[in-house]
Enzyme design. Sequence first.
Site, PDB file in Angstrom:
ATOM      1  N   HIS A 121       0.804  -1.219   0.000  1.00 33.15           N
ATOM      2  CA  HIS A 121       0.000   0.000   0.000  1.00 33.15           C
ATOM      3  C   HIS A 121       0.838   1.271   0.000  1.00 33.15           C
ATOM      4  CE1 HIS A 121      -3.377  -2.646   1.878  1.00 33.15           C
ATOM      5  NE2 HIS A 121      -3.353  -2.724   0.560  1.00 33.15           N
ATOM      6  N   CYS A 132       5.152  17.159 -12.032  1.00 30.39           N
ATOM      7  CA  CYS A 132       6.499  16.891 -12.564  1.00 30.39           C
ATOM      8  C   CYS A 132       7.141  15.639 -11.985  1.00 30.39           C
ATOM      9  CB  CYS A 132       7.413  18.086 -12.334  1.00 30.39           C
ATOM     10  SG  CYS A 132       7.911  18.322 -10.600  1.00 30.39           S
ATOM     11  N   SER A 191      -6.326  -8.903   9.664  1.00 30.90           N
ATOM     12  CA  SER A 191      -7.622  -9.582   9.692  1.00 30.90           C
ATOM     13  C   SER A 191      -7.851 -10.409   8.431  1.00 30.90           C
ATOM     14  CB  SER A 191      -8.745  -8.543   9.818  1.00 30.90           C
ATOM     15  OG  SER A 191      -8.755  -7.688   8.679  1.00 30.90           O
TER      16      SER A 191
END
Length: 238
Positions: A121, A132, A191
């Site tokens: 992530h 840019c 989980s």
Amino acid sequence: MDSQIQELRSIVRNSDNIVFFGGAGVSTESGVPDFRSADGLYSQRYPHPPEAMLSHSFFLENTAEFYRFYRDKMVYPDAKPNAAHIKLAELEAEGRLRAVVTQNIDGLHQAAGSRRVLELHGSVHRNFCMDCNAAYPLEHVLGGEGVPRCACGGKVKPDVVLYEEPLDQGVLEEAVRSIREADVMIVGGTSLNVYPAAGLLRHYRGGKLVLINKSELPCERDAALVIRGKIGEVLGQV
């Protein structure tokens, strides 16, 4: 739990091809809150649901509001690695651990000394200009209020995967390869409810799946060892 710790020690000491897969629970012992527990981020009240504020569309349309929430609830620059991060770094240095696959964005695995960390992530420590592509450290985001800007005037965005955004394909492929080739797979502090990351577990081909978590996980019947507890407290005894 003593017998389970002994069994985990044996599994670890007899392998040189371990992959660790972890989630938010790995960092809670460092003071970084998780998302889905009773007192986690998603159980708190905000003007908008956290899932909405952490979406790509919300970032584009309400960038200042996104950053107010992001700085307040998503970034913990003073957090330090706990026993889990430290043990995993030690196992890598010993040649036992091949990779850490993490859903976390806090950089604590690297701070502990881990070198091969696959951040599904992204990371709060990497930020880039949307115009840019210039790179900026976390300090640039935390150093002021409002929307952080690049020298060129463009918006600076954290290199984290927001809702509505895909995972980095290169990181994902490397994680799949590492998991598929692993002898031992240790899963902790997650989980296994967040997809597509949680789906990576299906690529494991070995017979030594170890689950360490405070609550029950959906794949426990497939595990060689299940330990109920905090990941730092458990790995700290290995």
